[in-house]
Motif scaffolding. Structure first.
Motif, short mmCIF file in Angstrom:
data_model
loop_
_atom_site.label_atom_id
_atom_site.label_comp_id
_atom_site.label_asym_id
_atom_site.label_seq_id
_atom_site.Cartn_x
_atom_site.Cartn_y
_atom_site.Cartn_z
N ALA A 243 0.81 -1.22 0.00
CA ALA A 243 0.00 0.00 0.00
C ALA A 243 0.85 1.28 0.00
CB ALA A 243 -0.92 -0.01 1.21
N PHE A 244 0.32 2.27 -0.67
CA PHE A 244 0.96 3.58 -0.75
C PHE A 244 1.07 4.23 0.63
CE2 PHE A 244 0.27 8.22 -1.96
CZ PHE A 244 1.60 8.44 -2.23
N ARG A 245 0.13 3.88 1.50
CA ARG A 245 0.12 4.47 2.84
C ARG A 245 1.46 4.30 3.57
NH1 ARG A 245 -3.41 6.54 6.40
NH2 ARG A 245 -5.01 6.31 4.79
N GLY A 246 2.14 3.19 3.28
CA GLY A 246 3.42 2.96 3.95
C GLY A 246 4.41 4.08 3.69
N ALA A 248 3.59 7.25 3.06
CA ALA A 248 3.14 8.40 3.85
C ALA A 248 3.53 8.22 5.32
CB ALA A 248 1.63 8.56 3.71
N ARG A 249 3.46 6.97 5.79
CA ARG A 249 3.82 6.68 7.19
C ARG A 249 5.29 6.97 7.43
NH1 ARG A 249 1.07 1.39 8.52
NH2 ARG A 249 -0.68 2.82 8.44
N ASP A 250 6.15 6.54 6.48
CA ASP A 250 7.59 6.81 6.62
C ASP A 250 7.86 8.31 6.63
OD1 ASP A 250 8.03 4.15 6.61
OD2 ASP A 250 8.67 4.03 4.52
N LEU A 251 7.18 9.01 5.74
CA LEU A 251 7.36 10.46 5.66
C LEU A 251 6.93 11.13 6.96
CD1 LEU A 251 8.00 12.99 4.05
CD2 LEU A 251 5.75 12.82 2.95
N LEU A 252 5.82 10.68 7.51
CA LEU A 252 5.32 11.26 8.77
C LEU A 252 6.32 11.02 9.90
CD1 LEU A 252 3.01 12.69 10.27
CD2 LEU A 252 2.02 10.44 10.72
#
Ligand code: SF4
Ligand code: ZN
Length: 349
Positions: A243-246, A248-252
Motif C-alpha cells: 500500500a501507498f500508505r506505507g 506516507a507513514r515513513d514520511l510522517l
C-alpha cells in the motif's frame, strides 16, 4: 537516577513522559487523562448524544481495542450503549486470528458482537478473490483501495443490522495525518476539503460516524493499551506492504523526528483548509443501484463490484475512473461525498 514523581498525583513514580506534552505521569494518571481527553473530544464535538446505540468497528487491532475499552468506561457518563461490529474481509492467514481477538474482547467486556462477511454481502467476493482478480500477472497494489470501500459498506450494513444509530472507528491522529499527506501528494483537493472534522454527520441516509481517537497519537494509544493490559492483535495484513500508505507513514515519521507535533498539526491543517468555489466537489447525488451517496452514477462500492463482476476491476480505479485512486490503502473509506476518502486507513486492519 530514579524516575520522577507523577506530575498529577505526586504519589507514584512516573512511568512515562507524554509524547505530546512531556509531562511525567504514572500509568494510572496517564490512563485517566487519556480517557478524559476522549470524553472531551466526544462531548465538545457532540459526537455521540445520550441514548445513542453505537456500533464500534472492531478489528481486533490496538486502535479499535482501545476505542471500545475507553467508550465502555465512558458509556455510563455519556448515556450510550455499545455494540461491536467486526468485518470478515476473507483474508486467509490474517483475519481469522484477528477475529479471534475480537471474540475474546466481546466475551471479556460482555458486549454483543456481530460479524459481517464480504462473501455474504458482496456476491461471494472475498478480499483474497479480489486480490487474485486485480493482480493480473503480478501482485496487486490496489487491494486496499477495494478493501477500504467495501469495508465501509460492510460496517454500515453491520451497524444497521444491530440497530445502531451511530458508527465509531478507531482512527488515531497518525492515521489521519497519513491520509492528509496522501491527499496532498495526489493533489486531491476534494478529499482534502472533506477530510477535516471528527466524522461525517450521516448525509444521504448513512449513519453518522465519528473518530473519537482522532486527536490521540498512535504512541499514546499503544501506551494506553499497555497500561490497561489490553489483549489485541498486532500482525499486519498480508496486503498492507503493497500500500501507498506505507510511504506516507515513513514520511510522517521523519517529519515527527524534526517536529513532534507534526501529526496533530497535519490533522488541524486539514480542518482549516478552505477550497476556492471552483475547486469544490459537485454536490452528491444517489447511487443508481443502491441509493447510497454518490458523486457519479454509481457509488464507489457498486462501481468496484461492477468492475469485478465484469472481469475488469481496474476500470473502477485509477485510470479508468477518476475519483478512486490506485494504491490508496484505505483502512476505512468514507462516503464519496462526505468525510474522508477512499484512501483512508482502517485502524489496525
Ligand atoms: Fe483491507 Fe486493511 Fe488489508 Fe488493506 S491492509 S487489504 S484495507 S484489511
Ligand atoms: Zn451503490
Amino acid at each position: 537516577m530514579p524516575a520522577p514523581q507523577c506530575a498529577s498525583c505526586n504519589k507514584a513514580r512516573a512511568a512515562l513522559r507524554r509524547p505530546r506534552s512531556g509531562q511525567a505521569l504514572c500509568g494510572t494518571c496517564f490512563c485517566a487523562a487519556f480517557e478524559a481527553e476522549v470524553l472531551h473530544t466526544v462531548v465538545a464535538g457532540r459526537l455521540l448524544p445520550p441514548g445513542a446505540v453505537v456500533a464500534v468497528g472492531a478489528s481486533g487491532g490496538k486502535d479499535s481495542t482501545v476505542l471500545a475499552h475507553v467508550l465502555r468506561e465512558l458509556a455510563p457518563r455519556l448515556g450510550i450503549s455499545l455494540r461491536l461490529v467486526a468485518v470478515d474481509e476473507g483474508i486467509g492467514g490474517y483475519r481469522d486470528a484477528a477475529l479471534a481477538a475480537v471474540r475474546r474482547q466481546a466475551a471479556r467486556w460482555e458486549l454483543p458482537l456481530t460479524v459481517v462477511a464480504y462473501a455474504d454481502l458482496f456476491g461471494g467476493w472475498t478480499m483474497d478473490a479480489v486480490a487474485r482478480s486485480t493482480a493480473g500477472s503480478g501482485r496487486s497494489r490496489s487491494c486496499c483501495t477495494f478493501c477500504g470501500v467495501l469495508r465501509r459498506r460492510a460496517l454500515e450494513e453491520g451497524a444497521r443490522l444491530v440497530g445502531a444509530t451511530h458508527v465509531v472507528t478507531g482512527h488515531n491522529a497518525d492515521d489521519m495525518a497519513e491520509t492528509v499527506l496522501m491527499n496532498f501528494l495526489r493533489g486531491d483537493a476534494g478529499r482534502l476539503a472533506r477530510g477535516g472534522g471528527l466524522g461525517s454527520p450521516g448525509e444521504g441516509g448513512a449513519l453518522p460516524r465519528c473518530r473519537p481517537l482522532q486527536l490521540a497519537s498512535q504512541k499514546e494509544v499503544v501506551l494506553y493499551a499497555h497500561f490497561r493490559r489490553l489483549d489485541y492483535f498486532s500482525e499486519e495484513c498480508v496486503y498492507a506492504p503493497e500500500a501507498f500508505r506505507g510511504h506516507a507513514r515513513d514520511l510522517l515519521k521523519r517529519l515527527e523526528a524534526a517536529r513532534p507535533s507534526a501529526a496533530l498539526d497535519l490533522v488541524h491543517s486539514a480542518e482549516r483548509l478552505a477550497l476556492a468555489p471552483a475547486a469544490r466537489p459537485p454536490p452528491p447525488g444517489a447511487c443508481a443501484r443502491c441509493g447510497a451517496l454518490a458523486s457519479r452514477a454509481l457509488c464507489q462500492a457498486c462501481a468496484l463490484l461492477d468492475g469485478l463482476n465484469r472481469g475488469r476491476p481496474r476500470l473502477a480505479i485509477g485510470k479508468g475512473r477518476r475519483g478512486l485512486d490506485e494504491d490508496g490503502p484505505p483502512r476505512e473509506a468514507e462516503p464519496e461525498a462526505s468525510g474522508p476518502p477512499a484512501s483512508e486507513p482502517v485502524p489496525a486492519c
